[in-house]
Design a protein around this motif. Structure first.
Motif, mmCIF file in Angstrom:
data_model
loop_
_atom_site.group_PDB
_atom_site.id
_atom_site.type_symbol
_atom_site.label_atom_id
_atom_site.label_comp_id
_atom_site.label_asym_id
_atom_site.label_seq_id
_atom_site.Cartn_x
_atom_site.Cartn_y
_atom_site.Cartn_z
ATOM 1 N N LEU A 395 1.185 -1.415 -0.422
ATOM 2 C CA LEU A 395 0.260 0.097 -0.072
ATOM 3 C C LEU A 395 0.756 1.210 -0.300
ATOM 4 O O LEU A 395 1.488 1.714 0.650
ATOM 5 N N SER A 396 0.757 1.617 -0.599
ATOM 6 C CA SER A 396 1.454 2.983 -0.815
ATOM 7 C C SER A 396 0.933 4.070 -0.875
ATOM 8 O O SER A 396 -0.414 5.212 -1.839
ATOM 9 N N LEU A 397 1.703 5.889 -0.291
ATOM 10 C CA LEU A 397 0.218 6.519 0.314
ATOM 11 C C LEU A 397 1.679 7.934 -0.366
ATOM 12 O O LEU A 397 2.611 8.081 0.172
ATOM 13 N N SER A 398 0.985 8.668 -1.265
ATOM 14 C CA SER A 398 1.633 9.381 -2.106
ATOM 15 C C SER A 398 0.588 10.650 -2.369
ATOM 16 O O SER A 398 1.062 11.238 -3.346
ATOM 17 N N TYR A 399 -0.240 10.903 -1.398
ATOM 18 C CA TYR A 399 -1.474 12.161 -1.175
ATOM 19 C C TYR A 399 -1.237 13.197 0.014
ATOM 20 O O TYR A 399 -1.127 14.291 -0.377
ATOM 21 N N ASP A 400 0.056 13.237 0.335
ATOM 22 C CA ASP A 400 0.945 14.592 1.429
ATOM 23 C C ASP A 400 2.068 15.045 0.716
ATOM 24 O O ASP A 400 2.415 14.563 0.788
ATOM 25 N N ALA A 401 1.806 16.075 0.089
ATOM 26 C CA ALA A 401 2.987 16.983 -0.750
ATOM 27 C C ALA A 401 3.866 17.596 0.616
ATOM 28 O O ALA A 401 4.616 18.558 0.078
ATOM 29 N N ALA A 440 -2.332 -5.418 4.614
ATOM 30 C CA ALA A 440 -0.778 -5.558 3.713
ATOM 31 C C ALA A 440 0.356 -6.222 4.455
ATOM 32 O O ALA A 440 0.640 -6.153 5.092
ATOM 33 N N GLU A 441 1.783 -6.214 3.691
ATOM 34 C CA GLU A 441 2.824 -6.655 3.750
ATOM 35 C C GLU A 441 3.515 -4.848 4.390
ATOM 36 O O GLU A 441 4.594 -5.431 4.773
ATOM 37 N N ILE A 442 3.406 -5.059 3.263
ATOM 38 C CA ILE A 442 4.821 -3.360 2.973
ATOM 39 C C ILE A 442 3.892 -1.609 2.429
ATOM 40 O O ILE A 442 2.802 -1.790 1.962
ATOM 41 N N LEU A 443 3.925 -1.370 3.688
ATOM 42 C CA LEU A 443 3.553 0.482 3.135
ATOM 43 C C LEU A 443 4.728 1.645 3.311
ATOM 44 O O LEU A 443 5.567 1.537 3.689
ATOM 45 N N TYR A 444 4.119 1.757 1.809
ATOM 46 C CA TYR A 444 5.092 2.653 1.381
ATOM 47 C C TYR A 444 4.396 4.121 1.757
ATOM 48 O O TYR A 444 3.669 4.447 1.710
ATOM 49 N N LEU A 445 5.632 5.223 2.188
ATOM 50 C CA LEU A 445 5.208 6.148 2.883
ATOM 51 C C LEU A 445 6.803 7.241 2.315
ATOM 52 O O LEU A 445 8.216 6.535 2.480
ATOM 53 N N ASP A 446 6.547 8.190 1.522
ATOM 54 C CA ASP A 446 6.216 8.973 0.473
ATOM 55 C C ASP A 446 6.390 9.796 -0.469
ATOM 56 O O ASP A 446 7.672 9.755 -0.566
ATOM 57 N N GLY A 447 5.295 9.041 -1.045
ATOM 58 C CA GLY A 447 5.543 9.273 -2.833
ATOM 59 C C GLY A 447 6.179 10.750 -2.676
ATOM 60 O O GLY A 447 5.877 11.049 -4.528
ATOM 61 N N SER A 448 5.359 11.590 -2.412
ATOM 62 C CA SER A 448 4.420 13.070 -2.858
ATOM 63 C C SER A 448 5.525 14.387 -2.141
ATOM 64 O O SER A 448 6.087 15.314 -2.822
ATOM 65 N N GLY A 449 5.829 13.853 -0.821
ATOM 66 C CA GLY A 449 6.110 14.607 -0.615
ATOM 67 C C GLY A 449 7.712 14.442 0.335
ATOM 68 O O GLY A 449 8.784 13.027 0.088
#
Length: 636
Positions: A395-401, A440-449
């Motif tokens: 699960l990748s979270l990249s909504y917070d810039a 989920a097994e992996i949490l991606y943080l943070d591709g936007s900021g």
């Protein structure tokens, strides 16, 4: 030699040097003017005007300014044409053709009295007046209604085919994924233009293309029909730079590159691409979900697979995971077309490092899946169903810039979410994320900021405790400025990190200050040393990747960056080509994209790719790989 003779000799030498320099400028100006004439004949009025300005910088003449004014008229810039003609008359008050043209231009501007005075004072004769009428009214007389109607027609063309399902129309419109319908309709309108007005129509499109990148694709297709592949590729690279998510523009560029190679015998970097994809597979859409800005959801990095599959603000995450768009994406990988994937920006496609379908099939059979059906004998779709019965494993979270840096290749200024925006993110995203995180097994943080600069991201990490989510590991994407011992301790990261990706983009402190505005290179090095110590002496097993976005600002440092990565024992050093993330002007994109053959430093970039450091096993050339391969084949 006497003192007076020495002075005389020095004066003669200076005069000769000036004469040589002036002669060189004249030769260069003539060469540029020949190119201007060629572009004008092709209807490339904007390009011709831009090039003619270089000629004027080298040598101003009345004739050159008169030509420049003519091009401004072709672009319907009548006021600019007046300025050019007045400059021509200042250089040569006896240029009666410039006087005649100026008189007509003033009439077009409604200043008839001034126009009559100009014609009288400059003694415009009948023959020059007739020549002026022939050159100007050709563009502004009887053809003007045709061009006006043409522009009016293309303004009414919808972006997507009205026959498509409303949901798909909305998805295509918001993503700018496919401009094929607009381009084809525009070309049809262009075919209806009379042959003698076609150059002016193309010039008008070139002028309008600065506002609508799709018109660059129209110009490129027209140039391809004329087998002018150099011009076509220039327009297509412009379109792809300005809207990299438009896969039709990208596919047209690939087709144009191949056509050029077939005509010239040169190598295309896209040679054999379909055969490679047909023999390859990617399982990312069966395990990965990314939530990007405004709640849009993707089954891969949106830079590589730009089709949105839903929106977390409007739909449940479970519905998005198995939406109609998700089905289409998975089908495109099962049939080997990869039609929703970027063939230029996806590093695994560009570098051709995807797993082979045969290997995936063997793995599926080893796990006891059903035998493959006849339609896809080399792959077992039973192991990769269209409807996935389990939730995303990554699960990748990249909504917070929110970020503590303002990097020119990413954003124009510093960005930090305020209190109201943070509260909205917690209301909108946290419930869905906490539910999905249980599977989920992996949490991606943070591709936007920058996750460590974001209060929302830090709060989320505090909720994902190891007691409640024992299976969950974190993949951290960071600029490295805050990634220190305190962050690991405060956020309880020890033993819970699977990978850290640090975006660096420089190997020298002076470059780092520019490409990572607000960053401190010494602090970055100290934090990288801390991460190295964690893995070398404290039992941490996370993977470390250093990232480098290649642009005109830093490409010369690529070999040094490899050495920097090895200094801190990085598992991978990834290079990717700069792309348009924040909708800058065309000039900004072209200035940064040194990988484009149109860039004035492109040849130097190719020379840098020959560096032996880039052959190191630690290097992942990603989207840079095709350029290095093309350079190697060219050297052969």
């Amino acid at each position: 030699m006497s003192r007076s003779n020495r002075r005389k000799h020095k004066s003669n030498s200076g005069t000769r040097g000036f004469e040589i320099q002036r002669a060189a400028c004249a030769v260069r100006a003539e060469e540029i003017h020949r190119q201007v004439v060629r572009l004008r004949g092709q209807g490339e009025f904007q390009a011709a005007a831009d090039l003619l300005e270089q000629c004027l910088n080298l040598r101003e003449t009345s004739a050159a300014w008169r030509e420049w004014a003519f091009l401004q008229l072709a672009l319907q810039e009548v006021a600019e044409a007046e300025k050019g003609l007045r400059r021509a008359l200042k250089l040569n008050p006896r240029d009666t053709l410039a006087s005649a043209n100026l008189s007509l231009v003033l009439k077009l501007l409604g200043r008839c009295g001034e126009a009559d005075c100009t014609a009288t004072s400059c003694q415009v004769d009948g023959s020059n007046q007739q020549r002026a009428v022939g050159s100007l009214m050709l563009l502004l007389g009887k053809k003007k209604p045709i061009l006006d109607q043409f522009l009016e027609d293309i303004r009414t063309i919808p972006g997507e085919s009205p026959s498509l399902a409303p949901a798909l129309i909305e998805a295509l419109r918001t993503t700018r994924l496919d401009s094929a319908y607009f381009v084809e309709k525009c070309l049809k309108r262009l075919d209806e233009i009379p042959a003698d007005a076609l150059p002016q129509a193309l010039g008008t499109l070139a002028h309008q293309a600065g506002r609508d990148y799709r018109l660059s694709i129209v110009l490129a297709r027209s140039a391809m029909q004329a087998e002018d592949y150099g011009t076509a590729l220039r327009h297509l690279r412009s379109a792809c730079d300005r809207c990299p998510s438009d896969l039709f523009a990208e596919n047209t560029l690939i087709a144009c590159s191949r056509q050029q190679a077939s005509k010239t015998g040169a190598h295309s970097q896209f040679e054999g691409l379909e055969a490679y994809l047909a023999a390859s597979f990617c399982d990312t859409p069966w395990r990965h979900l990314e939530i990007a800005w405004d709640g849009h959801a993707f089954l891969c990095c949106p830079a590589w697979l730009p089709l949105r599959v839903g929106n977390v603000q409007k739909e449940a995450l479970e519905e998005i995971w198995n939406s109609a768009f998700a089905f289409e994406i998975r089908k495109s990988l099962l049939d080997g077309s990869f039609r929703f994937c970027s063939k230029i920006h996806c590093p695994r496609i560009a570098a051709r490092t995807l797993p082979r379908r045969a290997d995936v099939a063997c793995a599926a059979v080893d796990h006891g899946a059903a035998p493959p059906p006849g339609r896809l004998p080399e792959l077992n779709p039973a192991a990769f169903p269209i409807r996935v019965p389990y939730g995303p494993k990554t699960l990748s979270l990249s909504y917070d810039a929110s970020c503590n840096l303002a990097c020119p290749q990413c954003r124009k200024d510093f960005r930090m979410a305020g209190r109201e925006e943070q509260q909205n993110m917690e209301r909108t995203y946290l419930p869905s994320i906490l539910r999905a995180a249980r599977d989920a097994e992996i949490l991606y943080l943070d591709g936007s900021g920058e996750l460590l600069a974001s209060r929302h991201s830090r709060h989320l990490l505090s909720l994902l405790t190891r007691e409640q989510f024992p299976q969950l590991k974190f993949l951290l994407i960071s600029n490295g400025q805050l990634l220190n011992e305190r962050a690991f301790r405060d956020l309880d990261l020890y033993g819970r990190v699977s990978e850290i990706q640090v975006s660096v983009d420089a190997a020298r402190p002076e470059t780092y200050r520019f490409v990572r505005r607000g960053g401190d290179f010494d602090r970055l090095l100290a934090n990288l040393a801390f991460l190295d110590d964690l893995r070398s002496f404290h039992g941490e097993t996370f993977r470390l990747e250093l990232r480098f976005v290649v642009s005109s600002m830093n490409f010369r440092e690529m070999p040094e960056f490899v050495r920097l990565g090895k200094r801190f024992h990085a598992d991978s050093v990834l290079f990717t080509i700069v792309r348009n993330w924040w909708d800058p002007s065309l000039a900004e994109v072209e200035k940064l994209n040194v990988a484009s053959p149109c860039h004035f430093e492109h040849e130097e970039f190719l020379k840098v790719l020959e560096s032996p450091e880039l052959s190191d096993p630690v290097v992942d050339l990603g989207s840079v790989a095709p350029y290095r391969l093309a350079q190697a084949r060219r050297d052969e």
